[in-house]
Design a protein around this motif. Structure first.
Motif, short mmCIF file in Angstrom:
data_model
loop_
_atom_site.label_atom_id
_atom_site.label_comp_id
_atom_site.label_asym_id
_atom_site.label_seq_id
_atom_site.Cartn_x
_atom_site.Cartn_y
_atom_site.Cartn_z
N GLY A 135 -22.81 -46.12 -32.27
CA GLY A 135 -21.66 -45.99 -31.37
C GLY A 135 -21.60 -44.71 -30.57
O GLY A 135 -20.74 -44.57 -29.70
N ILE A 136 -22.49 -43.76 -30.84
CA ILE A 136 -22.46 -42.50 -30.10
C ILE A 136 -22.96 -42.75 -28.68
O ILE A 136 -24.05 -43.27 -28.50
N PRO A 137 -22.18 -42.37 -27.66
CA PRO A 137 -22.63 -42.66 -26.29
C PRO A 137 -23.69 -41.67 -25.82
O PRO A 137 -23.52 -40.99 -24.79
N MET A 193 -24.25 -40.47 -41.26
CA MET A 193 -23.93 -40.13 -39.87
C MET A 193 -25.18 -39.75 -39.08
O MET A 193 -26.17 -39.29 -39.63
N TYR A 214 -24.34 -34.65 -29.94
CA TYR A 214 -23.54 -35.87 -29.95
C TYR A 214 -23.60 -36.44 -31.36
O TYR A 214 -24.69 -36.70 -31.87
N TYR A 215 -22.44 -36.60 -31.96
CA TYR A 215 -22.36 -36.94 -33.39
C TYR A 215 -21.49 -38.16 -33.62
O TYR A 215 -20.46 -38.32 -32.93
N GLY A 216 -21.84 -38.99 -34.56
CA GLY A 216 -20.99 -40.12 -34.91
C GLY A 216 -21.72 -41.11 -35.79
O GLY A 216 -22.79 -40.82 -36.34
N LEU A 275 -18.62 -52.30 -36.45
CA LEU A 275 -17.73 -51.92 -35.35
C LEU A 275 -18.29 -50.76 -34.52
O LEU A 275 -18.19 -50.78 -33.29
N PRO A 276 -18.86 -49.71 -35.14
CA PRO A 276 -19.42 -48.64 -34.32
C PRO A 276 -20.51 -49.13 -33.36
O PRO A 276 -20.51 -48.76 -32.17
N ALA A 317 -20.88 -52.17 -32.30
CA ALA A 317 -20.20 -53.04 -31.33
C ALA A 317 -19.51 -52.22 -30.24
O ALA A 317 -19.44 -52.64 -29.08
N SER A 318 -19.02 -51.05 -30.60
CA SER A 318 -18.38 -50.18 -29.60
C SER A 318 -19.35 -49.90 -28.45
O SER A 318 -18.96 -49.91 -27.28
N VAL A 355 -20.02 -53.20 -26.37
CA VAL A 355 -18.92 -53.54 -25.46
C VAL A 355 -18.82 -52.52 -24.32
O VAL A 355 -18.51 -52.88 -23.18
N ALA A 356 -19.13 -51.25 -24.59
CA ALA A 356 -19.16 -50.27 -23.50
C ALA A 356 -20.17 -50.69 -22.44
O ALA A 356 -19.91 -50.57 -21.24
#
Lengths: 457, 457
Positions: A156-158, A302, A317-319, A325-326, A328-329, A332-333
């Motif tokens: 999910g990290i952009p 992480m 950039y961290y996440g 869900l991450p 999927a984030s 969807v973006a």
């Protein structure tokens, strides 16, 4: 020409374009596993927030999954469920295909079929893109469609958007990422609890953080897929997974992690892509990082990606790098971005690999023996005077100087002592030569342990 | 309608659009200070890398600065240098105005003049946007131009793009940022070296990390400007700086920082924007954060923004928050984006505040006495039995329970003992009531020290 300019103005003035934009973006979702069901749920649960941002809905029209029964249950009314994904990609009422099946074979056929049918593609499939990316991106270009894959690297990290757009003013020097959560979880636990690799692996499998067959993760292959993609995005080079150097974490011992700690370092599996005068470095291996670096403190499952660029300096950039869900984030973006930019002229799109086709350079991937890093070396030696002198002389003969050292005396139970050395930066080829000569010494027992060290300052 | 559709196809097929795109983007640069000269240098030094990515050049046509002599020296031939910035924004041969003058008055006039002349605007001016943003964004919308301000928050970190686009699939729960490098440097040094605030401030001024008049930084105003903008981007609310709660770092003592450390916390100046059932929290204040959180380990002048969102969970963005080249990196990224999207239909642009105009909600900014956090409390008390019981009873009377405590006995030199308490989460209004009753106790001396605590898990 005058006519064209006139109608261009009309579009700028927001009539036709808006008419088109108010129509929903129509999606075919292929694969309803972890990420697929997450994508469905994010689109459903956040529908109103997404519409507040985007101004129109994103609508799943078709779901294709072998388990049609389960798919029908989740989908509810208004969504067609198909068992055959190839049928889904050909449909006329679809704008975008989201490929979440995984693997190289069927996924590749589906992605190419979608592209050839004029559909945009969103995928989380790093393996597919790292291996067949050049072919897929060329097909997309020939068909004027987009291929988006934010979910393929670091969940999910952009970070892909950040590299492609946020840092677009920079010449990127290197990318270094903790991009495999399974390995990072294992290494965190080995350090925290002083446990050996195999124990923690079993634990990770029990928690669902590692697959039943964890090879791709623990041998570094997954990280290599991801750093391959990041290297293309950062430097404008073709996707060249086959040239990546890959070393996993299976040989790391808890002793090495503890010695590293004593020296002020953490051990992480890093994917590294670096641009040097000689070529591009593309490598995955366990790495000692100074404990005080932010990225050294990324723990558990992480992910984090450090990018060093010439204007902005280091950014990180961290996440969450995985999970329903991450990930999927990110999917969807990408859908939101496609919804927006598919309405715009081609030339206003960000190129799929961040660089214009004409800007891509076929830079050489550097052989590992030319790569320069510092090294952590651990060796078992006879506990007698003169051994250290022999070892350090062989290092010096190969232009390797020593920055720090730990010596552990032999205990009564075992006859060998242990020496841990931290070298200054040196050429890997020189280290290989020194190591083979050191291992040949009578006073040195068994193979030497070698872990690369990166300062990341 | 048929004609329009036909020409839309032509544009999709990449003829007119590309003709337009190959023309350089023409820029007027207003202000040649730290960020202005950085922007000039990044565009010059990275010109070929930027063209590899974008496919066309970004060209500074005009520079406006009061010091025309210095500007002419930097600019070289081919760039017009003007002393009057108002002349620059009106020119026909300009597509974008980059406002790097700062302040509220002339900068505001220039930005509005540029917008009314149909120019896009890029600015690093957080003060201007936090106070007059709604007016400026409305003017931009009326004139179909873009206002981009990645450089206004956290310097070179692409956090605005990440929130607007990278996390667009999410409902954002909160944003918590170390967004003032001066304060973070001061707090890092106070902790590292055990020095008092004023000593470190003087040092920061000597290093150029703090201005001669550091009020805006150390009183939290600059951070409040930035978190105001982030709150609008995260939640789709108007810019409402006037409703932000602002508390700086000038009253923090090295003792508090040390006590926090003992309790397992770091003290950071955070800008926090949080969406709750009751409304939006918008606040800047010193905050205890568990030391093990990644954001607690951001040291020196570096910035970091933590975003918690409902699908992706926590993500963090770290990098240089100020400085010539890092800030310029963000300015030029905005220029690249404008170059691309200014050619596309309006509806394909990302809205200036991330949400469609119709999607903006006028959520109430919550009064501080309704905000829920944990608290660090330090008080000087008589060193005799029963005092702690009195204090804890008054806390309990106000529904405040205690999580941890440190007691420091009176020494021979001074007669009071010191109690440090960490509370569980509670309502700020309740804490205020308890504090005034505690301060009224005979056994309690002087005002109580109070610092908010955020878990950020």
């Amino acid at each position: 020409m005058v006519e064209l300019l006139a109608s261009w103005k009309v579009i700028e003035n927001n009539t036709l374009a808006d008419l088109k934009m108010n129509k929903p973006l129509r999606v075919a979702l292929l694969g309803l596993g972890t990420v697929g069901s997450g994508t469905f749920n994010v689109l459903k649960d956040n529908a109103s927030e997404i519409e507040r941002r985007v101004g129109f809905p994103i609508q799943i029209k078709v779901i294709a999954d072998l388990n049609t029964e389960k798919a029908r249950e989740l989908a509810g009314p208004g969504v067609d469920v198909l068992g055959d994904a190839f049928e889904a990609v050909k449909r006329d009422d679809i704008d975008v295909v989201v490929e979440l099946i995984g693997g190289y074979t069927i996924a590749k056929q589906l992605v190419l079929a979608a592209i050839n049918a004029g559909k945009h593609v969103v995928t989380a499939n790093k393996a597919l893109l790292a291996v067949h990316g050049d072919e897929i991106f060329a097909a997309a270009e020939a068909n004027n469609v987009m291929v988006a894959f934010e979910a393929a690297v670091a969940g999910g990290i952009p970070v892909i958007k950040s590299i492609k757009e946020g840092l677009a003013a920079n010449k990127i020097e290197y990318v270094a990422g903790i991009i495999n959560g399974t390995c990072n979880f294992i290494l965190s636990e080995m350090r925290d609890k002083g446990l050996p690799f195999l124990d923690v692996l079993a634990q990770a499998q029990a928690f669902g953080y590692a697959e039943a067959d964890p090879t791709f993760d623990i041998e570094g292959v997954d990280a290599a897929h991801k750093i391959t993609l990041l290297s293309s995005l950062a430097f404008g080079v073709p996707v060249q997974f086959d040239k990546a150097y890959i070393e996993g974490i299976t040989k790391l011992t808890k002793e090495d992690i503890q010695f590293a700690e004593q020296l002020g370092y953490r051990v992480k599996l890093l994917g590294i892509a670096k641009r040097t005068e000689q070529g591009v470095e593309l490598r995955v291996h366990p790495t000692l990082i100074p404990s005080k670096r932010l990225i050294a403190n990324v723990e558990g499952v992480m992910n984090a990606v450090l990018v060093k660029a010439n204007a902005v300096g280091p950014t990180l950039y961290y996440g969450a790098g995985a999970g329903s869900l991450p990930t999927a984030s990110a999917v969807v973006a990408d859908l939101i971005e496609i919804a927006r930019t598919s309405q715009a002229p081609l030339s206003s799109r960000v190129p799929v690999l961040a660089f214009q086709k004409e800007g891509v350079q076929n830079l050489e991937v550097l052989a590992m023996d030319k790569v320069v890093t510092a090294f952590y070396l651990r060796l078992a030696v006879d506990d007698r005077p003169g051994v250290l002198a022999e070892v350090t002389r062989l290092l010096a003969d190969n232009q390797i100087s020593i920055e720090a050292m730990i010596q552990r005396q032999a205990t009564s139970e075992k006859e060998t002592a242990e020496i841990v050395l931290l070298t200054h930066r040196c050429v890997e080829g020189d280290v290989n030569k020194a190591i083979s000569r050191i291992e040949a010494l009578d006073s040195v027992h068994g193979p030497l342990t070698r872990i690369r060290v990166e300062d990341l300052s």
